[in-house]
Design an enzyme around this catalytic site. Structure first.
Site, PDB file in Angstrom:
ATOM      1  N   SER A  12       0.827  -1.222   0.000  1.00 36.68           N
ATOM      2  CA  SER A  12       0.000   0.000   0.000  1.00 36.68           C
ATOM      3  C   SER A  12       0.854   1.263   0.000  1.00 36.68           C
ATOM      4  O   SER A  12       0.398   2.326  -0.407  1.00 36.68           O
ATOM      5  CB  SER A  12      -0.928   0.010   1.226  1.00 36.68           C
ATOM      6  N   SER A  13       2.095   1.141   0.476  1.00 36.53           N
ATOM      7  CA  SER A  13       2.956   2.335   0.559  1.00 36.53           C
ATOM      8  C   SER A  13       4.422   1.920   0.580  1.00 36.53           C
ATOM      9  O   SER A  13       4.745   0.731   0.530  1.00 36.53           O
ATOM     10  CB  SER A  13       2.623   3.131   1.837  1.00 36.53           C
ATOM     11  N   SER A 144      14.284  -7.085   5.919  1.00 41.84           N
ATOM     12  CA  SER A 144      14.683  -6.907   7.315  1.00 41.84           C
ATOM     13  C   SER A 144      15.105  -5.456   7.489  1.00 41.84           C
ATOM     14  O   SER A 144      14.394  -4.541   7.063  1.00 41.84           O
ATOM     15  CB  SER A 144      15.812  -7.889   7.643  1.00 41.84           C
ATOM     16  N   TYR A 158      11.668  -3.164  18.105  1.00 45.05           N
ATOM     17  CA  TYR A 158      11.669  -3.311  16.636  1.00 45.05           C
ATOM     18  C   TYR A 158      12.911  -4.103  16.213  1.00 45.05           C
ATOM     19  O   TYR A 158      12.826  -5.049  15.438  1.00 45.05           O
ATOM     20  CB  TYR A 158      11.670  -1.923  15.994  1.00 45.05           C
ATOM     21  N   SER A 161      12.650  -7.737  16.680  1.00 43.36           N
ATOM     22  CA  SER A 161      11.791  -8.431  15.704  1.00 43.36           C
ATOM     23  C   SER A 161      12.580  -8.685  14.414  1.00 43.36           C
ATOM     24  O   SER A 161      12.450  -9.734  13.786  1.00 43.36           O
ATOM     25  CB  SER A 161      10.518  -7.632  15.418  1.00 43.36           C
ATOM     26  N   LYS A 162      13.430  -7.726  14.029  1.00 44.61           N
ATOM     27  CA  LYS A 162      14.210  -7.909  12.800  1.00 44.61           C
ATOM     28  C   LYS A 162      15.364  -8.897  13.038  1.00 44.61           C
ATOM     29  O   LYS A 162      15.744  -9.634  12.129  1.00 44.61           O
ATOM     30  CB  LYS A 162      14.725  -6.557  12.295  1.00 44.61           C
TER      31      LYS A 162
HETATM   32  N1  NAP Z   1      11.705   2.963   6.039  1.00 43.26           N
HETATM   33  C1  NAP Z   1      12.791   2.548   6.636  1.00 43.26           C
HETATM   34  O1  NAP Z   1      13.636   3.340   7.079  1.00 43.26           O
HETATM   35  C2  NAP Z   1      13.052   1.062   6.782  1.00 43.26           C
HETATM   36  C3  NAP Z   1      14.350   0.653   7.109  1.00 43.26           C
HETATM   37  C4  NAP Z   1      14.620  -0.692   7.254  1.00 43.26           C
HETATM   38  C5  NAP Z   1      13.631  -1.614   7.052  1.00 43.26           C
HETATM   39  N2  NAP Z   1      12.361  -1.215   6.735  1.00 43.26           N
HETATM   40  C6  NAP Z   1      11.350  -2.274   6.530  1.00 43.26           C
HETATM   41  O2  NAP Z   1      10.812  -2.142   5.232  1.00 43.26           O
HETATM   42  C7  NAP Z   1       9.500  -2.722   5.189  1.00 43.26           C
HETATM   43  C8  NAP Z   1       8.556  -1.754   4.495  1.00 43.26           C
HETATM   44  O3  NAP Z   1       8.453  -0.578   5.280  1.00 43.26           O
HETATM   45  P1  NAP Z   1       8.348   0.890   4.647  1.00 43.26           P
HETATM   46  O4  NAP Z   1       9.506   1.658   5.144  1.00 43.26           O
HETATM   47  O5  NAP Z   1       8.073   0.811   3.222  1.00 43.26           O
HETATM   48  O6  NAP Z   1       7.091   1.475   5.487  1.00 43.26           O
HETATM   49  P2  NAP Z   1       5.561   1.665   5.106  1.00 43.26           P
HETATM   50  O7  NAP Z   1       5.437   2.642   4.000  1.00 43.26           O
HETATM   51  O8  NAP Z   1       4.871   1.953   6.386  1.00 43.26           O
HETATM   52  O9  NAP Z   1       5.132   0.222   4.571  1.00 43.26           O
HETATM   53  C9  NAP Z   1       4.839  -0.833   5.449  1.00 43.26           C
HETATM   54  C10 NAP Z   1       3.792  -1.687   4.795  1.00 43.26           C
HETATM   55  O10 NAP Z   1       3.492  -2.802   5.653  1.00 43.26           O
HETATM   56  C11 NAP Z   1       2.081  -2.906   5.704  1.00 43.26           C
HETATM   57  N3  NAP Z   1       1.564  -3.640   6.828  1.00 43.26           N
HETATM   58  C12 NAP Z   1       1.594  -3.354   8.151  1.00 43.26           C
HETATM   59  N4  NAP Z   1       0.909  -4.276   8.833  1.00 43.26           N
HETATM   60  C13 NAP Z   1       0.436  -5.169   7.934  1.00 43.26           C
HETATM   61  C14 NAP Z   1      -0.357  -6.350   8.019  1.00 43.26           C
HETATM   62  N5  NAP Z   1      -0.821  -6.802   9.188  1.00 43.26           N
HETATM   63  N6  NAP Z   1      -0.633  -7.029   6.881  1.00 43.26           N
HETATM   64  C15 NAP Z   1      -0.195  -6.594   5.691  1.00 43.26           C
HETATM   65  N7  NAP Z   1       0.519  -5.469   5.538  1.00 43.26           N
HETATM   66  C16 NAP Z   1       0.837  -4.770   6.653  1.00 43.26           C
HETATM   67  C17 NAP Z   1       1.590  -1.475   5.688  1.00 43.26           C
HETATM   68  O11 NAP Z   1       0.220  -1.441   5.397  1.00 43.26           O
HETATM   69  P3  NAP Z   1      -0.818  -0.435   6.106  1.00 43.26           P
HETATM   70  O12 NAP Z   1      -0.747   0.817   5.296  1.00 43.26           O
HETATM   71  O13 NAP Z   1      -2.122  -1.101   5.982  1.00 43.26           O
HETATM   72  O14 NAP Z   1      -0.361  -0.233   7.516  1.00 43.26           O
HETATM   73  C18 NAP Z   1       2.468  -0.920   4.584  1.00 43.26           C
HETATM   74  O15 NAP Z   1       1.970  -1.260   3.323  1.00 43.26           O
HETATM   75  C19 NAP Z   1       9.138  -3.014   6.632  1.00 43.26           C
HETATM   76  O16 NAP Z   1       9.313  -4.389   6.899  1.00 43.26           O
HETATM   77  C20 NAP Z   1      10.145  -2.191   7.432  1.00 43.26           C
HETATM   78  O17 NAP Z   1      10.383  -2.741   8.711  1.00 43.26           O
HETATM   79  C21 NAP Z   1      12.060   0.107   6.581  1.00 43.26           C
END
Ligand code: NAP
Length: 299
Positions: A12-13, A144, A158, A161-162
């Site tokens: 979704s994002s 991760s 957090y 979990s990772k």
């Molecule tokens: N951004 C960073 O700095 C960063 C760094 C390292 C790792 N990550 C990892 O990258 C991944 C993506 O994160 P992002 O940064 O792109 O953030 P994000 O834009 O918030 O995307 C997270 C996605 O996970 C979805 N989600 C949450 N709970 C869910 C569920 N129960 N079932 C299905 N989907 C669910 C969210 O959907 P909803 O909109 O419905 O909540 C959203 O689509 C995550 O695993 C995060 O831990 C991010």
């Protein structure tokens, strides 16, 4: 292009959405899954479907909540019905962030985070791995974090979990390699996505009032961190993660690395840990009589 059909969670994002679009633009058949496609994500689901139509790419939006076995089973049925029973790549991307003092998180808080970041990824993997194993080819990508390799105070829940996701994924890597299925872990550093806006706050807010100087440090740390994440000049761009996912998909089976760090800011530290850890792992596998798995591992 040998691996053609791809499922991604949390589209979704953020990374999930950009990766789904990038893969579709490169000719892959993408199942872009998200939860609540008829509720909170209806707008994002519609926009993504319209985008796919406008760009004439094969991207389908499907409902998938990683905390629900029923939702995963229904998504799986939908996917396999439309692909003659096959899927080539599964990307566990869905995740939630949390920040705060360890002591301020209740067990219910931990459960909420682990339900998505750990058990969610396990549920999705368990649902689709039988298909990949039967095909004797395929790829599981686990999103991760650099925070799955290093610990920053005030992010420990957090991070934990990772770390759990990392251990599960590395073990899967060894176990599946001889069967022709690859597992790769993507470790992004700080990126400006929606993650930080959806942060899960700890339930016990009183604890912070008793942490004096540590609580102050946490306050200034998060102020800096939020500023850094909102800085338009942050060198990390979410497209980098999508590009690395595409690169992994396009790498031949058996040649994919276990870990890929995507981080122009702090990535060096994770790379040092990964390099050292892979040597330690080789030696421990040898010590435990599992050298066969090392031979099969190509980093
Ligand atoms: N951004 C960073 O700095 C960063 C760094 C390292 C790792 N990550 C990892 O990258 C991944 C993506 O994160 P992002 O940064 O792109 O953030 P994000 O834009 O918030 O995307 C997270 C996605 O996970 C979805 N989600 C949450 N709970 C869910 C569920 N129960 N079932 C299905 N989907 C669910 C969210 O959907 P909803 O909109 O419905 O909540 C959203 O689509 C995550 O695993 C995060 O831990 C991010």
């Amino acid at each position: 292009m040998s691996l053609k059909k791809i499922l991604i969670t949390g589209a979704s994002s953020g990374f999930g959405k950009i990766a789904a679009q990038t893969l579709a633009l490169n000719g892959y058949i993408v199942f872009a899954t998200m939860r609540n496609i008829k509720g909170s994500n209806a707008q994002y689901a519609n926009e993504l479907e319209l985008w796919a139509k406008d760009n004439r790419v094969e991207l389908r939006v499907l409902e998938l909540d990683v905390t629900s076995d029923e939702s995963i089973a229904s998504a799986k049925e939908n996917v396999l019905n439309s692909t003659n029973g096959s899927i080539d790549v599964v990307i566990n991307n869905a995740g939630i962030f949390s920040g705060g003092l360890i002591e301020s998180f209740t067990i219910d808080d931990y459960k909420k985070i682990y339900e998505v970041n750990v058990f969610g990824a396990v549920r999705v993997a368990n649902a689709f791995l039988p298909v990949l194993r039967q095909q004797k080819a395929g790829l599981l990508i686990q999103v991760s974090s650099v925070l799955g390799r290093v610990v920053i105070p005030f992010g420990g829940v957090y991070d934990s979990s990772k770390f759990a996701l990392e251990a599960i994924s590395e073990s899967l890597y060894y176990e599946l390699k001889p069967l022709g299925v690859d597992v790769s872990i993507i470790e992004p550093g700080p990126f400006s996505t929606e993650l930080i806006q959806k942060v899960l706050q700890p339930s016990n807010q009183v604890v912070a009032t008793e942490y004096g100087v540590t609580a102050k440090l946490m306050g200034s740390y998060y102020e800096n961190y939020t500023q850094q994440m909102q800085d338009p000049n942050l060198p990390n761009k979410p497209q980098d993660v999508a590009d690395h996912i595409l690169k992994l998909v396009e790498t031949p089976n058996g040649k994919r690395p276990l870990r890929v760090v995507v981080d122009k800011v702090t990535g060096g530290v994770a790379e040092v840990i990964n390099e050292t850890a892979s040597k330690v792992q080789e030696s421990i596998l040898r010590d435990f009589g599992l050298s066969e798995l090392i031979i099969n591992v190509e980093n």
